[in-house]
Motif scaffolding. Structure first.
Motif, short mmCIF file in Angstrom:
data_model
loop_
_atom_site.label_atom_id
_atom_site.label_comp_id
_atom_site.label_asym_id
_atom_site.label_seq_id
_atom_site.Cartn_x
_atom_site.Cartn_y
_atom_site.Cartn_z
N TYR A 274 0.83 -1.21 -0.01
CA TYR A 274 -0.07 -0.12 0.08
C TYR A 274 0.93 1.28 -0.02
CZ TYR A 274 -3.44 3.44 1.43
OH TYR A 274 -4.05 4.53 1.69
N VAL A 275 1.78 1.18 0.93
CA VAL A 275 2.75 2.38 0.83
C VAL A 275 3.33 2.88 -0.32
CG1 VAL A 275 4.80 3.39 2.17
CG2 VAL A 275 2.96 2.21 3.36
N GLU A 276 4.03 1.72 -1.02
CA GLU A 276 4.51 1.63 -2.17
C GLU A 276 3.87 2.32 -3.33
OE1 GLU A 276 7.09 -1.61 -2.64
OE2 GLU A 276 8.41 -0.98 -1.24
N ARG A 277 2.64 1.93 -3.35
CA ARG A 277 1.63 2.46 -4.40
C ARG A 277 0.81 3.76 -4.25
NH1 ARG A 277 -0.18 -3.43 -4.41
NH2 ARG A 277 -1.89 -2.48 -3.49
N ARG A 278 0.79 4.19 -3.11
CA ARG A 278 0.12 5.11 -2.66
C ARG A 278 0.62 6.52 -3.54
NH1 ARG A 278 -0.01 6.27 3.46
NH2 ARG A 278 2.21 6.38 3.01
N GLN A 279 -0.60 7.14 -4.11
CA GLN A 279 -0.21 8.52 -4.97
C GLN A 279 0.14 9.60 -4.17
OE1 GLN A 279 0.06 8.60 -8.53
NE2 GLN A 279 -0.11 6.32 -8.56
N ARG A 280 1.10 10.35 -4.40
CA ARG A 280 1.30 11.42 -3.93
C ARG A 280 1.78 12.54 -4.91
NH1 ARG A 280 -1.86 10.06 -0.72
NH2 ARG A 280 -1.61 9.80 1.73
N ALA A 281 2.23 13.83 -4.53
CA ALA A 281 2.79 14.77 -5.41
C ALA A 281 3.99 14.17 -6.10
CB ALA A 281 2.93 16.10 -4.46
N GLY A 282 4.51 14.77 -6.84
CA GLY A 282 5.83 14.35 -7.60
C GLY A 282 6.89 15.06 -7.94
N ALA A 283 6.95 16.37 -7.04
CA ALA A 283 8.11 17.15 -7.29
C ALA A 283 8.97 17.18 -5.99
CB ALA A 283 7.77 18.39 -7.74
N LEU A 284 10.28 17.01 -6.05
CA LEU A 284 11.05 17.41 -4.88
C LEU A 284 11.95 18.39 -5.31
CD1 LEU A 284 11.91 15.96 -2.07
CD2 LEU A 284 13.63 14.58 -3.46
#
Length: 281
Positions: A43-53
């Protein structure tokens, strides 16, 4: 590793970017720790979050020797020599990281990819990461012998003794609620606007498109490992209630009917744009 006579030196609650980065930094200083995460690894590795660092985040990872967590991902200004397209009052311009004084070292790295890489690094370095840790409770955190109790996936209860507890489980996590009100300081800054956001199965090409107008700000930004998903965000009035809220039925129907979403799966949400943080001595 340091020896304190307890199960570990630090218990970190939450295996997001903050918790995993902290755990890795501690290990590299010879300080043992345990990271507890209530969700499964999948679940943690697939959870969608924002994509800029941003450049600052990349710089910190490099300084701690963890730059490999974002290796192979696009620099924020590398897809085009001109930079990121930005529409200003309908006129296209180009913005490059570094134009505002920051170095151009930011990356577009889906957060679930960053988390997956940090998990791999933490475990490779010998870290103790426990997934499926539910019903976490913090005891005696104002003493020199704090306890962290949680339930294992098999239903058994475990207790971990430590010197310090680090809460990396967000504003609504158990860590904040465990701090007594008389020693907890919470600050809040309202930006005065909110977002209407739609996530849709539409590729982002380029990786980000920004637009600025007298009426507000809008953007299309890539999400997901394959770049096949985008978030479309538009500024809207601040909702009467604070904090994230579900989008109203009328707004949902308008968002779902938008041409962005023709023939694709999507979801919309409306959230308050504010910053909240808490601290305790």
């Amino acid at each position: 590793m340091t020896g304190t006579g307890k199960d570990t030196s630090v218990v970190i609650v939450g295996a997001g970017v903050a918790g995993l980065a902290l755990g890795t930094f501690l290990l590299r200083k010879g300080i043992d720790c345990v990271v507890l995460e209530k969700h499964s690894r999948a679940y943690v590795e697939r959870r969608q979050r924002a994509g800029a660092l941003d450049a600052g985040g990349v710089r910190v990872l490099n300084e701690w020797g963890v730059g490999e967590a974002v290796e192979g991902h696009s620099r924020a200004d590398s897809d085009s020599d001109s930079g990121v397209p930005m529409l200003v009052d309908g006129v296209q311009r180009w913005w490059r990281m570094g134009d505002d004084g920051e170095s151009g070292d930011g990356v577009f790295c889906p957060q679930q990819v960053l988390v997956r890489n940090l998990i791999r690094i933490f475990l490779r370095d010998g870290g103790d990461l426990r997934f499926g840790a539910e019903d976490v409770s913090l005891r005696d955190i104002g003493t020199e012998q704090p306890l962290v109790r949680y339930r294992e996936p098999d239903g058994s209860t475990r207790t971990v003794t430590c010197d310090f507890v680090a809460g990396a489980d967000g504003y609504r996590g158990v860590s904040r609620t465990a701090v007594p009100e008389d020693v907890l300081t919470c600050s809040r800054h309202e930006f005065g606007y909110a977002w209407l956001t739609v996530m849709a199965e539409v590729p982002a090409d380029p990786l980000a498109l920004l637009a600025v107008h007298a009426r507000g700000f809008a953007a299309q930004i890539t999400r997901g490992r394959t770049r096949a998903v985008s978030t479309f965000s538009a500024r809207c009035p601040t909702p009467s209630s604070s904090g994230p809220t579900s989008v109203s039925g009328a707004n949902w129907r308008r968002a779902s009917a938008h041409p962005w979403n023709a023939g694709v799966r999507s979801r919309a949400s409306r959230s308050c744009r504010c910053a909240e943080w808490c601290s305790a001595p």
